[in-house]
Write an enzyme that holds these catalytic residues in place. Structure first.
Site, PDB file in Angstrom:
ATOM      1  N   HIS A  77       0.826  -1.216   0.000  1.00  0.00           N
ATOM      2  CA  HIS A  77       0.000   0.000   0.000  1.00  0.00           C
ATOM      3  C   HIS A  77       0.852   1.255   0.000  1.00  0.00           C
ATOM      4  CE1 HIS A  77       0.713   0.693   4.312  1.00  0.00           C
ATOM      5  NE2 HIS A  77       0.260  -0.514   4.588  1.00  0.00           N
ATOM      6  N   CYS A 102       2.588  -4.853   6.696  1.00  0.00           N
ATOM      7  CA  CYS A 102       2.415  -4.628   5.261  1.00  0.00           C
ATOM      8  C   CYS A 102       3.706  -4.120   4.622  1.00  0.00           C
ATOM      9  CB  CYS A 102       1.304  -3.601   5.029  1.00  0.00           C
ATOM     10  SG  CYS A 102      -0.326  -4.157   5.594  1.00  0.00           S
TER      11      CYS A 102
END
Length: 173
Positions: free
Chosen positions: A128, A148
């Site tokens: 992301h 992430c």
């Protein structure tokens, strides 16, 4: 021309001029016309992500990882980024982190390991952008996510356009 007609015409022209003077907001959704991306390689130690078409590196990016970057993600909340082979399994255009592309962590082995230890393996691992939250809370942090892989918002726009569902993601220590 009557006063009502003149007034309507004047208001219409002002609205048209105001719309023309407004800067166009660039879309975060880009198009990609290059060779197909067949694999994503992430080297956690180098903090680098490479998008490949066959054996050719098409693009490379610096990345941020989970706030506990050493070791394979095993349990929910451990702050680690997974290691192994995963696949792109979802796209989130409304991500709190600008745009995001999900990987299929936990896989069968990850779930089995966590279950053997009576723990939750966690989930929701994405590639992301930073988004307003990441830019505000962690402007200079190297590794700041909950597990992430993060890039800049502009880079995420490129990546989002380049990847397709089921693309393999290889994450190495």
């Amino acid at each position: 021309m009557s006063n009502t007609t003149r007034r309507t015409f004047t208001i219409s022209m002002l609205a048209l001029l105001a719309a023309c003077g407004r800067p166009q907001q660039a879309s975060k959704f880009q198009r990609y016309n290059g060779p197909p991306i067949t694999q994503v390689h992430i080297n956690k130690g180098q903090r680098r992500m490479h998008l490949l078409s066959g054996q050719q590196v098409i693009r490379s990016y610096d990345v941020s990882l989970g706030n506990q970057p050493i070791g394979h993600k095993q349990f929910s909340g451990d702050g680690k980024t997974p290691e192994g082979v995963y696949f792109i399994d979802r796209f989130n255009p409304r991500s709190a982190f600008h745009l995001s592309v999900g990987i299929n962590y936990p896989n069968e082995q990850d779930r089995a390991f966590a279950a053997a230890h009576g723990r939750d393996p966690g989930g929701d691992i994405f590639i992301h952008g930073r988004g307003p939250q990441g830019n505000y809370l962690f402007p200079q942090a190297r590794d700041w996510t909950a597990g992430c892989i993060a890039v800049t918002d502009q880079e995420m726009e490129e990546i989002y356009a380049m990847l397709l569902p089921h693309t393999p993601v290889v994450i190495r220590a």
